[in-house]
Design a protein around this motif. Structure first.
Motif, short mmCIF file in Angstrom:
data_model
loop_
_atom_site.label_atom_id
_atom_site.label_comp_id
_atom_site.label_asym_id
_atom_site.label_seq_id
_atom_site.Cartn_x
_atom_site.Cartn_y
_atom_site.Cartn_z
N ILE A 1 0.84 -1.20 0.00
CA ILE A 1 0.00 0.00 0.00
C ILE A 1 0.87 1.25 0.00
O ILE A 1 2.00 1.22 0.49
N PHE B 1 -2.67 5.77 -2.34
CA PHE B 1 -3.64 4.68 -2.46
C PHE B 1 -3.54 3.86 -3.75
O PHE B 1 -3.75 2.67 -3.73
N ASN B 2 -3.23 4.52 -4.89
CA ASN B 2 -3.09 3.82 -6.18
C ASN B 2 -4.29 2.92 -6.52
O ASN B 2 -4.13 1.78 -6.93
N LEU B 3 -5.49 3.47 -6.32
CA LEU B 3 -6.70 2.73 -6.70
C LEU B 3 -7.10 3.08 -8.13
O LEU B 3 -6.66 4.09 -8.67
N ASN C 1 -12.20 -2.80 -7.37
CA ASN C 1 -10.79 -2.59 -7.04
C ASN C 1 -10.23 -3.78 -6.28
O ASN C 1 -9.13 -4.24 -6.56
N GLN D 1 -7.78 4.26 1.76
CA GLN D 1 -6.68 3.41 2.21
C GLN D 1 -7.20 2.06 2.69
O GLN D 1 -6.53 1.04 2.53
N ALA E 1 -7.54 0.01 -0.32
CA ALA E 1 -6.20 -0.42 -0.76
C ALA E 1 -5.69 -1.56 0.11
O ALA E 1 -5.05 -2.50 -0.39
N ARG F 1 -7.53 -4.70 -0.91
CA ARG F 1 -6.98 -5.19 -2.17
C ARG F 1 -5.60 -5.84 -1.96
O ARG F 1 -5.30 -6.88 -2.55
#
Ligand SMILES: Nc1ncnc2c1ncn2[C@@H]1O[C@H](COP(=O)(O)OP(=O)(O)O)[C@@H](O)[C@H]1O
Ligand SMILES: [Mg+2]
Length: 259
Positions: A84, A88-90, A99, A144, A147, A150
């Motif tokens: 992570i 966040f990189n969603l 996601n 977050q 994330a 995921r």
């Protein structure tokens, strides 16, 4: 899973971002790497998580060398770790559930099983009721959490966190750290966390690594080093934290609570 490295070096056009680092992040512990901006923390975590290859040195998982594996093997290996990031990189084009489903799709897990697994993880992070919401409708702390769900959906043994709370307000930071800590215990995860926030380290760290200029300048049991910092850098971080705490406790300052 124990993550270790030996004499890792990485330079970018002559600049030694990581300059001879040897550390060991023990299984089922939270290892925190702290240092000022530019110390080489993100570079180190990219090397340890095999996102990037070092110029020199070795990365070992449970004592076995992994950095020299073929790209295909590295991709398989990467499934046993979650990661992570600060931002966040969603996928903004996918809703919350989709996601979390993404890694399962890549791993070709059958749809029904995948949805069950993703929903179970969303439940763990407290977002089951937001499964069909868009990412843009969420707060930073909620993003977050997505994330984290995921990152954990393929049952990794390790969670790498790069400044995971740096974009969050103090209350969300506290909640995300509590979540990471409870998940770490529940799943017996090895956590490697990079941060420049001393309050983060203070609240969750078992083993502390202090970096400066691409090198490790101090490391050991977190509580011992909080009580007796060896380096000026750690002493400075602790001093700033005390000042911040005092501000929060002052008559006109709002008590936010020790994280
Ligand atoms: N991809 C890159 N290309 C060029 N320079 C980089 C790259 N990544 C990091 N650096 C440089 O390496 C040094 C360490 O960066 P970084 O690992 O991001 O530090 P930290 O995460 O501790 O702030 C910095 O001087 C940074 O500018
Ligand atoms: Mg960084």
């Amino acid at each position: 899973m124990r993550i270790s490295c030996n004499n890792l070096k990485k330079a970018y056009s002559g600049l030694h971002a990581v300059n001879g680092v040897s550390i060991s992040a023990e299984e089922s512990r939270i290892t925190c790497i702290i240092g000022r901006s530019g110390a080489g923390k993100s570079t180190l975590i990219r090397l340890l998580s095999l996102l990037e290859r070092a110029d020199e040195g070795e990365v070992m998982y449970d004592g076995a060398r992994v950095d020299d594996l073929k790209q295909k093997e590295i991709l398989t290996m990467r499934r046993s770790m979650g990661m992570i990031f600060q931002l966040f990189n969603l996928f903004s084009s996918r809703n919350v559930l989709k996601n979390v489903l993404y890694p399962l799709e890549i791993a070709k897990v059958p749809k029904k099983e995948a949805v069950e697994k993703a929903m179970a993880l969303l439940d763990t992070v407290g977002l089951a009721d937001k499964a069909h919401n868009s990412i843009s409708s969420l707060s930073g702390g909620q993003k977050q959490r997505v994330a984290i769900a995921r990152a954990l959906v393929l049952n990794p043994k390790v969670l790498f966190c790069d400044e995971a709370t740096s974009a969050l307000d103090p209350q969300s930071t506290k909640e995300i750290l509590q979540l990471i800590k409870s998940i770490q215990r529940k799943l017996n995860l090895t956590v490697v966390m990079v941060t420049h926030q001393m309050e983060v380290v203070k609240s969750v760290c078992d083993y502390l690594v202090v970096m400066d200029n691409g090198r490790v300048i101090e490391e050991g049991d977190a509580q011992k080093h909080f009580a007796n910092p060896e380096s000026d850098i750690l002493a400075g971080f602790l001093r700033n934290l005390m000042i911040a705490d005092a501000d929060m406790n002052s008559p006109d300052g709002r008590r936010i609570g020790g994280v």
